[in-house]
Design a protein around this motif. Sequence first.
Motif, PDB file in Angstrom:
ATOM      1  N   ASP A   1       3.096  -2.148  -0.103  1.00  0.00           N
ATOM      2  CA  ASP A   1       2.085  -2.687  -1.559  1.00  0.00           C
ATOM      3  C   ASP A   1       2.345  -0.812  -2.483  1.00  0.00           C
ATOM      4  OD1 ASP A   1       1.161  -0.701  -0.129  1.00  0.00           O
ATOM      5  OD2 ASP A   1      -0.891  -1.163   0.337  1.00  0.00           O
ATOM      6  N   THR A   2       3.013  -0.330  -2.345  1.00  0.00           N
ATOM      7  CA  THR A   2       3.341   0.989  -3.565  1.00  0.00           C
ATOM      8  C   THR A   2       4.429   1.984  -3.457  1.00  0.00           C
ATOM      9  OG1 THR A   2       2.344   2.352  -1.820  1.00  0.00           O
ATOM     10  CG2 THR A   2       0.943   1.511  -2.727  1.00  0.00           C
ATOM     11  N   PRO A   3       4.779   1.789  -5.027  1.00  0.00           N
ATOM     12  CA  PRO A   3       6.503   2.659  -4.902  1.00  0.00           C
ATOM     13  C   PRO A   3       6.370   3.575  -3.958  1.00  0.00           C
ATOM     14  CG  PRO A   3       5.378   2.223  -7.090  1.00  0.00           C
ATOM     15  CD  PRO A   3       4.190   1.343  -5.914  1.00  0.00           C
ATOM     16  N   GLU A   4       5.201   4.347  -3.195  1.00  0.00           N
ATOM     17  CA  GLU A   4       4.808   5.643  -2.108  1.00  0.00           C
ATOM     18  C   GLU A   4       5.126   5.262  -1.156  1.00  0.00           C
ATOM     19  OE1 GLU A   4       3.192   7.000  -6.432  1.00  0.00           O
ATOM     20  OE2 GLU A   4       2.809   5.319  -4.636  1.00  0.00           O
ATOM     21  N   LYS A   5       4.668   3.295  -0.646  1.00  0.00           N
ATOM     22  CA  LYS A   5       5.655   3.230   0.393  1.00  0.00           C
ATOM     23  C   LYS A   5       6.729   2.973   0.662  1.00  0.00           C
ATOM     24  CE  LYS A   5       4.690   0.884   4.645  1.00  0.00           C
ATOM     25  NZ  LYS A   5       3.659  -0.509   4.465  1.00  0.00           N
ATOM     26  N   ALA A   6       7.634   2.127  -0.845  1.00  0.00           N
ATOM     27  CA  ALA A   6       8.991   1.966  -0.639  1.00  0.00           C
ATOM     28  C   ALA A   6       9.757   2.614  -0.719  1.00  0.00           C
ATOM     29  CB  ALA A   6       9.176   1.690  -2.191  1.00  0.00           C
ATOM     30  N   ARG A   7       9.330   3.935  -1.160  1.00  0.00           N
ATOM     31  CA  ARG A   7      10.136   5.219  -0.863  1.00  0.00           C
ATOM     32  C   ARG A   7       9.835   5.993   0.737  1.00  0.00           C
ATOM     33  NH1 ARG A   7       7.172   6.562  -5.897  1.00  0.00           N
ATOM     34  NH2 ARG A   7       8.934   6.283  -7.766  1.00  0.00           N
ATOM     35  N   PHE A   8       8.614   5.693   1.092  1.00  0.00           N
ATOM     36  CA  PHE A   8       8.408   6.496   2.396  1.00  0.00           C
ATOM     37  C   PHE A   8       9.939   5.496   2.985  1.00  0.00           C
ATOM     38  CE2 PHE A   8       7.047   5.598   6.815  1.00  0.00           C
ATOM     39  CZ  PHE A   8       6.766   7.022   6.923  1.00  0.00           C
TER      40      PHE A   8
ATOM     41  N   HIS B   1      12.482   3.468   2.824  1.00  0.00           N
ATOM     42  CA  HIS B   1      13.375   3.562   2.641  1.00  0.00           C
ATOM     43  C   HIS B   1      14.121   5.188   2.867  1.00  0.00           C
ATOM     44  CE1 HIS B   1      16.489   5.521  -1.056  1.00  0.00           C
ATOM     45  NE2 HIS B   1      16.939   4.260  -0.724  1.00  0.00           N
ATOM     46  N   ASP B   2      13.768   6.400   2.745  1.00  0.00           N
ATOM     47  CA  ASP B   2      13.677   7.533   3.430  1.00  0.00           C
ATOM     48  C   ASP B   2      13.976   7.348   5.195  1.00  0.00           C
ATOM     49  OD1 ASP B   2      13.390   8.818   1.112  1.00  0.00           O
ATOM     50  OD2 ASP B   2      11.788   9.342   1.325  1.00  0.00           O
ATOM     51  N   LEU B   3      13.701   6.746   5.761  1.00  0.00           N
ATOM     52  CA  LEU B   3      13.813   6.496   7.027  1.00  0.00           C
ATOM     53  C   LEU B   3      15.042   5.473   7.464  1.00  0.00           C
ATOM     54  CD1 LEU B   3      10.520   4.706   8.284  1.00  0.00           C
ATOM     55  CD2 LEU B   3      10.828   7.172   8.439  1.00  0.00           C
ATOM     56  N   GLY B   4      15.399   5.005   6.325  1.00  0.00           N
ATOM     57  CA  GLY B   4      16.635   4.286   6.584  1.00  0.00           C
ATOM     58  C   GLY B   4      16.718   2.211   6.291  1.00  0.00           C
ATOM     59  N   ALA B   5      15.033   2.109   5.858  1.00  0.00           N
ATOM     60  CA  ALA B   5      15.114   0.981   5.786  1.00  0.00           C
ATOM     61  C   ALA B   5      16.303   0.666   4.522  1.00  0.00           C
ATOM     62  CB  ALA B   5      14.129   0.688   5.611  1.00  0.00           C
ATOM     63  N   THR B   6      16.809  -1.286   4.053  1.00  0.00           N
ATOM     64  CA  THR B   6      17.646  -1.278   3.565  1.00  0.00           C
ATOM     65  C   THR B   6      16.383  -2.770   2.740  1.00  0.00           C
ATOM     66  OG1 THR B   6      18.840  -2.463   4.785  1.00  0.00           O
ATOM     67  CG2 THR B   6      19.423  -0.415   4.235  1.00  0.00           C
ATOM     68  N   LEU B   7      15.824  -3.276   3.298  1.00  0.00           N
ATOM     69  CA  LEU B   7      15.477  -4.504   2.978  1.00  0.00           C
ATOM     70  C   LEU B   7      14.004  -4.265   2.748  1.00  0.00           C
ATOM     71  CD1 LEU B   7      17.444  -5.754   5.644  1.00  0.00           C
ATOM     72  CD2 LEU B   7      17.056  -7.506   4.492  1.00  0.00           C
ATOM     73  N   SER B   8      12.956  -4.753   2.073  1.00  0.00           N
ATOM     74  CA  SER B   8      11.564  -4.779   1.963  1.00  0.00           C
ATOM     75  C   SER B   8      10.713  -6.130   2.081  1.00  0.00           C
ATOM     76  CB  SER B   8      11.128  -4.288   0.051  1.00  0.00           C
ATOM     77  OG  SER B   8       9.768  -4.188  -0.514  1.00  0.00           O
ATOM     78  N   GLU B   9      10.523  -6.773   2.830  1.00  0.00           N
ATOM     79  CA  GLU B   9      10.122  -7.631   3.051  1.00  0.00           C
ATOM     80  C   GLU B   9       8.761  -8.230   2.236  1.00  0.00           C
ATOM     81  OE1 GLU B   9      11.545 -10.027   7.116  1.00  0.00           O
ATOM     82  OE2 GLU B   9       9.903  -8.239   7.747  1.00  0.00           O
ATOM     83  N   PHE B  10       8.379  -9.080   1.302  1.00  0.00           N
ATOM     84  CA  PHE B  10       7.219  -9.119   0.746  1.00  0.00           C
ATOM     85  C   PHE B  10       6.083  -8.583   0.239  1.00  0.00           C
ATOM     86  CE2 PHE B  10       7.529 -12.036   4.537  1.00  0.00           C
ATOM     87  CZ  PHE B  10       8.470 -13.044   4.906  1.00  0.00           C
ATOM     88  N   PRO B  11       6.809  -7.658  -0.398  1.00  0.00           N
ATOM     89  CA  PRO B  11       6.240  -6.654  -1.642  1.00  0.00           C
ATOM     90  C   PRO B  11       5.413  -7.288  -1.997  1.00  0.00           C
ATOM     91  CG  PRO B  11       9.032  -7.214  -2.559  1.00  0.00           C
ATOM     92  CD  PRO B  11       8.524  -7.597  -1.325  1.00  0.00           C
ATOM     93  N   ILE B  12       4.166  -6.665  -2.315  1.00  0.00           N
ATOM     94  CA  ILE B  12       2.898  -7.319  -2.567  1.00  0.00           C
ATOM     95  C   ILE B  12       2.552  -7.438  -4.327  1.00  0.00           C
ATOM     96  CG2 ILE B  12       0.480  -6.251  -2.412  1.00  0.00           C
ATOM     97  CD1 ILE B  12       1.591  -7.339   0.130  1.00  0.00           C
ATOM     98  N   ASN B  13       3.636  -6.461  -5.049  1.00  0.00           N
ATOM     99  CA  ASN B  13       3.216  -6.384  -6.150  1.00  0.00           C
ATOM    100  C   ASN B  13       4.699  -6.177  -7.003  1.00  0.00           C
ATOM    101  OD1 ASN B  13       3.278  -3.727  -6.505  1.00  0.00           O
ATOM    102  ND2 ASN B  13       1.366  -3.140  -5.453  1.00  0.00           N
ATOM    103  N   LEU B  14       4.104  -6.670  -8.533  1.00  0.00           N
ATOM    104  CA  LEU B  14       5.507  -6.244  -9.171  1.00  0.00           C
ATOM    105  C   LEU B  14       6.389  -4.342  -9.704  1.00  0.00           C
ATOM    106  CD1 LEU B  14       7.998  -7.566 -11.012  1.00  0.00           C
ATOM    107  CD2 LEU B  14       6.606  -7.625 -12.588  1.00  0.00           C
ATOM    108  N   GLU B  15       5.353  -4.091  -8.837  1.00  0.00           N
ATOM    109  CA  GLU B  15       5.483  -2.462  -9.061  1.00  0.00           C
ATOM    110  C   GLU B  15       6.367  -2.163  -8.324  1.00  0.00           C
ATOM    111  OE1 GLU B  15       4.322   2.396 -10.878  1.00  0.00           O
ATOM    112  OE2 GLU B  15       2.756   0.638  -9.750  1.00  0.00           O
ATOM    113  N   THR B  16       5.969  -2.400  -6.657  1.00  0.00           N
ATOM    114  CA  THR B  16       6.766  -2.183  -5.512  1.00  0.00           C
ATOM    115  C   THR B  16       7.912  -2.989  -5.550  1.00  0.00           C
ATOM    116  OG1 THR B  16       4.766  -1.692  -4.887  1.00  0.00           O
ATOM    117  CG2 THR B  16       6.439  -2.253  -2.847  1.00  0.00           C
ATOM    118  N   ALA B  17       8.268  -4.139  -6.005  1.00  0.00           N
ATOM    119  CA  ALA B  17       9.131  -4.797  -5.437  1.00  0.00           C
ATOM    120  C   ALA B  17      10.389  -4.317  -6.319  1.00  0.00           C
ATOM    121  CB  ALA B  17       9.295  -6.318  -6.456  1.00  0.00           C
ATOM    122  N   ARG B  18      10.149  -3.839  -7.754  1.00  0.00           N
ATOM    123  CA  ARG B  18      11.058  -2.731  -8.144  1.00  0.00           C
ATOM    124  C   ARG B  18      11.703  -1.912  -8.116  1.00  0.00           C
ATOM    125  NH1 ARG B  18       7.816  -3.909 -14.532  1.00  0.00           N
ATOM    126  NH2 ARG B  18       9.329  -6.187 -14.772  1.00  0.00           N
ATOM    127  N   THR B  19      10.220  -1.399  -7.656  1.00  0.00           N
ATOM    128  CA  THR B  19      10.859   0.110  -6.543  1.00  0.00           C
ATOM    129  C   THR B  19      11.666   0.418  -6.245  1.00  0.00           C
ATOM    130  OG1 THR B  19       9.174   1.406  -7.379  1.00  0.00           O
ATOM    131  CG2 THR B  19      10.362   2.490  -5.993  1.00  0.00           C
TER     132      THR B  19
END
Length: 385
Positions: free
Chosen positions: A233-240, A242-260
């Motif tokens: 739900d936030t760019p910070e969550k996406a970065r976190f 990603h640092d764990l090695g996640a390569t997929l983001s399921e159902f990002p809550i908003n456009l900003e997070t999806a872009r990140t």
Amino acid sequence: MKTCLTHARIVTPTQTLDDASLLIEDGRIAAINPVSFPTGATEIDLEGRLLLPGLIDLHCDALEKEIEPRPGVHFPIDFAVQNADRRNAIAGITTVFHALSFANAELGVRNNAFAADIARAVHELRDDLLVDNRVHCRYEVTDTDAPALLTELLEHDAIHLLSFMDHTPGQGQFKSDQAYRDYLARSYKKSEAEIDALLEEKHAAGAGAEQRMRELAETAHKHGIQVASHDDDTPEKARFVHDLGATLSEFPINLETARTARELGMATIFGAPNILRGKSQSGSMRALDAVLEGVADCLCADYAPAAMLPALFQLVEQTGISLAHSIRLASLHPARAAGLNDRGAIAPDLRADLIAVRLHEGLPRVEGVWVAGEPRLLSGGLATA
């Protein structure tokens, strides 16, 4: 094991080929529009039907409803798995990742022991099913008991995708405590006192979530399993994640997070039911907007396998994108996101996972399914071809 599919409208990753033919040999696509057909090959005239790559669904929790159609009412797991398998074939899905929740607080089939039994059953039955059935384990990060069980399943190759989800109220899918309370009361008939206890336990367990996630991600990577994150739900969550090695983001809550997420190289996944309904069931961003903004990599069935194919055709009408582009969202893109480099497109040398589709009053109808070149469903006249 040679089959010729003729008079088809073949949808490749880049275009639609009219009145085309395709040769299947030994489970793979040997050629598109071959100069000649081998002696003894079986010919099936598709009579103008669309020939598409089999759909690849990275996230579908419909199997849970096959097992527990009503709260506390359970069918045998093997019976439910076989039913789900046939539903997926009819929907044109030739590779499905059954999303199983390891989340004791959510009860029903969404608890650790039950989810593990389902995962094992899919693993044991998959060689005898119509399509390629795989297991997507969803770990609720505030559950302290699940990591040991998930590690055991990873060690036994019973997991094909691992995702992290956090349903703690105030972020992600549940924007407030009341939204989460309503969900528990509606879905599991919990009393206010029971919900109070569940929320207290969930908040207390959140303290060690990050370490549990790191350890599970490392184990998954050791076994070559992709890691996803759910409801970022936030760019910070996406970065976190990603640092764990996640390569997929399921159902990002908003456009900003999806872009990140996409800027970080993560593949984004949105729900096909969201496309058909025109909105998210939880109030998050519309999948249609994600496609229009160019931040949607994949579509998944989420909770409704039958929604996948109609959503792809609806996208063509609503956005003006090509059919080839739309089909990539549920075939080539999810294949690459999941590391399945042997399938996902109609191209030479790839696995012959194919579906023949006829439009009936504007809705797509699957009349032929081939998995690794073998016919698994033939109807609408193809059965007698």
